[in-house]
Enzyme design. Structure first.
Site, short mmCIF file in Angstrom:
data_model
loop_
_atom_site.label_atom_id
_atom_site.label_comp_id
_atom_site.label_asym_id
_atom_site.label_seq_id
_atom_site.Cartn_x
_atom_site.Cartn_y
_atom_site.Cartn_z
CD GLU A 35 21.11 49.86 17.43
OE1 GLU A 35 21.58 49.42 18.55
OE2 GLU A 35 19.95 49.97 17.15
CB THR A 59 11.28 48.31 21.80
OG1 THR A 59 12.09 49.49 20.98
CG2 THR A 59 12.00 47.86 22.82
NE ARG A 102 26.78 43.67 27.52
CZ ARG A 102 28.04 42.81 27.41
NH1 ARG A 102 29.10 43.45 27.83
NH2 ARG A 102 27.99 41.61 27.53
CG PHE A 152 30.66 47.29 24.18
CD1 PHE A 152 30.40 46.10 24.78
CD2 PHE A 152 31.95 47.72 23.83
CE1 PHE A 152 31.31 45.13 24.66
CE2 PHE A 152 33.06 46.83 23.99
CZ PHE A 152 32.88 45.64 24.41
CD GLU A 165 21.25 45.03 24.69
OE1 GLU A 165 19.89 44.19 24.23
OE2 GLU A 165 21.17 46.41 24.53
CB ALA A 207 18.08 44.49 20.51
CD GLN A 266 27.00 47.45 17.68
OE1 GLN A 266 27.36 48.52 18.33
NE2 GLN A 266 25.74 46.89 18.13
NE ARG A 301 15.74 47.33 24.77
CZ ARG A 301 15.29 46.24 24.59
NH1 ARG A 301 14.96 45.54 25.63
NH2 ARG A 301 15.04 45.44 23.55
N1 LUZ Z 1 18.34 48.77 19.30
C1 LUZ Z 1 17.31 49.06 18.70
C2 LUZ Z 1 18.57 48.16 20.43
O1 LUZ Z 1 17.21 49.74 17.76
N2 LUZ Z 1 16.28 48.68 19.29
C3 LUZ Z 1 16.06 48.15 20.70
O2 LUZ Z 1 15.01 47.61 20.87
C4 LUZ Z 1 17.28 47.91 21.05
N3 LUZ Z 1 17.26 47.02 22.38
C5 LUZ Z 1 18.57 46.89 22.85
C6 LUZ Z 1 19.83 47.35 22.20
N4 LUZ Z 1 19.73 47.87 20.85
MO1 MOS Z 2 23.13 47.50 21.30
S1 MOS Z 2 22.76 48.89 22.90
O1 MOS Z 2 22.28 46.06 21.35
O2 MOS Z 2 23.66 48.05 19.88
#
Ligand code: LUZ
Ligand code: MOS
Length: 752
Positions: free
Chosen positions: A226, A433, A336, A222, A705, A502, A191, A304
């Site tokens: 990331e 955030t 998520r 999901f 999400e 996010a 991601q 968060r």
């Molecule tokens: N990833 C991130 C996220 O790095 N910052 C966020 O605020 C966030 N919020 C939801 C899902 N992934």
């Molecule tokens: Mo996400 S929890 O938006 O990679």
């Protein structure tokens, strides 16, 4: 418009990482990972494994030319263990062989002696021993200490949620190809292409400009990809750098489940105070997040949790504190909702506890505390609320009164089966955030034949972002969608991307695409005006035809593009979008971090078999705030998928680590995810339209999400059904509510 991938998905023609044709001479990886959760490495013996069939080389941290460091937010995680392992599944050695099978069988021949160190798996124990990833943080509004005296009723309790395995259908993987001058191309199932690029450069000791990361699509992310796709990409790149041949790695399901982190389990304490009109006057919560053995994204996830700790309720006095606790589990990561669901479960538990004690339904408390526009969150942002609108629409359109009556009658007439109903309102802040992450770029080329190629930083992981971006371009150019192609996500074309996460990917990358297309359109209108002897303000392009003052001309889109090309007009544009007006001051824990919020209300109905503890999630009805949906099919799909995934987290998915930090639920035989039979009989999603002030793409609010949090309603509906059978039961808040736990709860001791 259908998802542009739907036909090729159905026909099996979509290309995933493992479908890429492999080059001649490609080698394959396996990992030797820690069999013990915390230990000193005393003696690593590779000698037998090195002689194993097909093995080319076994790498350890000693082979790393750059830094043995993959931490994203905090530099606290080694790629390959040096002296100590601190979770089961931590990579120690990388085996590269001519086939995956040979690499994996060699990994089994590695011998290692360990000296055991104490293992902590419980976040509260970690906190007591001072093992924290970052200092604790507290968000507060009003003054809770003073407010307790104003409360008529005060309740305290504990609420725990468990982890969740991402179970993307496509496991983690990468394919690295060495190019000239020390450059490397990496195909990665990530991601975050830029995260892969940045951290691979760090480990290999080369510049980011030497690394091209390319992503066509993922078979699900999901959040699990990331941050944690990076490890496997670096493994391939490290081997490719040394061996000068292409190197590939696709984890098998057991490796993936064992070695990667999951949703963070949380253990939390709450205290809630209400006045005689059921208004929540004061709320306190303390969250103990189980971060695992390294930071990964835990600090951001913890943040968060605090942002969403009061869900969709206005609470004038709230103090919420969170601890990110370091344990000997694989580092937990984005999933998520990103800590939001964990925070929201606790306030819902507090409300449920208060309702049971007061002998009323929880929805009476929920309803009278919903936020109205102008109310302030505990982090200072004033809300533009759709909470009450969604709630009221849901109650009316889904006939809540009638449903409650039917359920009450059913419960009166039946001893062995009980039904339960619960409402779950949600509120989710849209934006990373971390303010600085809220930006994106798009590169739009119009080719001389009139077709269009688009690159953005968005990663398609099944969520339909490419379809939405294509819709943006098609709308602005008024062009047939067949003439537009969304290209792979590539760090040579689009630099410095934020991960696709996010829920903000379509907003950010869609807005950048919109800007690039609008700039091109302006330029094209000038060319058309010259061709038609008029001024560009009078030009419009509709369905590939040029119009002057609403009158169709003979000139087509293709002719216009060719004319522009012959005039040496620039037919490419690169645009940058940064969300305006957002800010957050973490020294005060106040600000305006979110572009906007997404709201909604769900109604869950369940039936429990009171002899067996088995149950069905019967009906789920949702009123979901979409702004003005630009793609109903995709948005509905995201809602349905999120709801079922949320039900899974709350009811059946049980991540179990034993006291030694070993994953017991390490396969799909021991870890139950929702399947088609788990989908409620009725899954009704209605859309609530709301204004969005242009911060969402084409006024279509983010959808990725938020729906997962509806699933929390399943937990409380089950709880209500249990209370219908055993009204005085002393029930813990301990998700997931598996059939075993339901059975025990049905026959739980009553309060004294
Ligand atoms: N990833 C991130 C996220 O790095 N910052 C966020 O605020 C966030 N919020 C939801 C899902 N992934
Ligand atoms: Mo996400 S929890 O938006 O990679």
């Amino acid at each position: 418009m259908k998802n542009i991938d739907s036909i090729s998905h159905l026909q099996g023609k979509s290309i995933y990482l493992d479908d890429l044709p492999t080059m001649q001479g490609t080698l394959y990886c396996a990992i030797y990972d820690a069999p013990i959760a915390h230990a000193k490495i005393k003696n690593l013996d590779l000698s037998i494994a090195e002689k194993s069939e097909g093995v080319v080389k076994i790498f350890t941290y000693k082979d790393i030319k750059g830094a043995n460091q993959i931490g994203g937010i905090i530099l606290d995680e080694q790629l390959l263990a040096e002296d100590v392992v601190d979770f089961c599944g931590m990579p120690i050695a990388l085996i590269v062989a001519n086939t995956s099978e040979n690499a994996r069988s060699a990994a089994k021949k590695i011998k290692c002696e360990f000296e055991a160190l104490p293992i902590i798996t419980d976040p509260r124990e970690a906190m007591q021993k001072g093992k924290l990833i970052i200092p604790p943080r507290t968000f507060k509004i009003g003054n809770t200490d003073d407010a307790w005296t104003l409360c008529e009723h005060i309740f305290e309790g504990k609420a725990d949620t468990n982890g969740q395995e991402h179970l993307y259908i496509e496991t983690q993987g990468a394919y690295a190809i060495p190019l000239e001058n020390e450059s490397i191309r990496i195909y990665s199932s990530t991601q975050g292409p830029t995260a892969v690029q940045r951290i691979t450069a760090r480990v290999l000791g080369i510049g980011m400009h030497q690394i091209e990361v390319d992503v066509t699509r993922l078979g699900g992310g999901f959040g699990g990809k990331e941050d944690q796709a990076t490890t496997w990409a670096i493994m391939c790149a490290l081997a490719a750098q040394h061996l000068k041949v292409p190197v590939k790695f696709s984890l098998d399901r057991l490796e993936d489940m064992r070695m990667t982190g999951k949703r963070h389990p949380y253990s939390s304490d709450f205290k809630i105070g209400l006045d005689k009109n059921l208004k929540i006057i004061a709320y306190e919560a303390t969250f103990y997040q189980n971060a695992g053995a390294a930071a990964d994204l835990s600090p951001a996830v913890m943040e968060r949790t605090l942002f969403h700790s009061t869900n969709t309720y206005f609470i004038p006095n709230a103090t919420c504190t969170a601890y990110s606790c370091k344990t000997n589990l694989p580092p937990n990561t984005a999933f998520r909702g990103f800590g939001g669901p964990q925070g929201m479960f606790v306030i819902e538990a507090a409300i449920a506890k208060a309702a049971a004690a007061l002998g009323i339904d929880a929805y009476e408390i929920q309803q009278c505390n919903l936020m109205k526009t102008g109310d302030e969150f505990l982090y200072g942002q004033k809300v533009e609320s759709e909470a009450i609108a969604c709630w009221e629409k849901a109650v009316v359109q889904f006939e809540l009164k009638k449903r409650v009556e039917i359920i009450n009658n059913f419960n009166k007439e039946n001893q062995l089966f009980k039904k339960g109903i619960a409402l779950m309102p949600i509120c989710f802040g849209i934006s990373f955030t971390k303010t600085l992450m809220n930006n994106a770029r798009a590169l739009v080329h119009i080719y001389s034949d009139g077709t269009v190629g688009i690159s953005t930083g968005a990663v398609e992981m099944g969520q339909g972002v490419n379809t939405k971006i294509l819709q943006v371009a098609a709308k602005i150019f008024s062009l047939n969608t067949h003439k537009i192609k969304i290209n792979s996500t590539n760090t040579y074309r689009i630099a410095n991307t934020s991960p696709s996460a996010a829920s903000a990917t379509a907003d950010l990358n869609g807005r950048a695409t919109q800007m690039a297309c609008e700039q091109l359109l302006e330029r094209l209108k000038i060319v058309a005006a010259e061709m038609l002897n008029t001024v560009s303000e009078k030009i419009e392009i509709i369905n590939e035809k040029i119009f002057v003052e609403n009158k169709e001309t003979e000139i087509t889109w293709e002719q216009l593009i060719l004319a522009a090309f012959l005039k040496r007009i620039n037919l490419s544009e690169h645009a940058h979008y940064a969300t305006p007006d957002i800010h957050f001051d973490s020294s005060k824990e106040k600000g305006h971090p979110f572009a906007y919020h997404v709201f909604g209300t769900s109604i869950f109905e369940v039936t429990i078999d009171c002899i067996r503890g088995t149950y069905r999630i019967d009906d789920v009805r949702v009123m979901h705030d979409v702004g003005k949906s630009m793609n109903h099919l995709i948005d509905r799909g995201q809602c349905e998928g999120g709801i079922v995934q949320g039900i899974g987290w709350m009811t059946m998915e049980e991540v179990i680590y034993d006291k030694n930090g070993k994953l017991r639920s390490n396969a799909l035989s021991t870890y139950k995810v929702p399947d088609i039979y788990s989908v409620p009989k009725v899954l009704d999603v209605l859309f609530h339209e709301s204004p969005t002030k242009n911060l969402a793409i084409l006024n279509s609010k983010a959808v990725g999400e938020p729906p997962i949090m509806y699933g929390i309603g399943a937990y409380f509906a089950l709880r209500n059904a249990i209370l219908a059978f055993n009204p005085k039961a002393d029930l813990a808040f301990d998700a997931p509510f598996t059939p075993e736990k339901v059975l025990l709860a049905l026959y739980a001791k009553t309060k004294v």
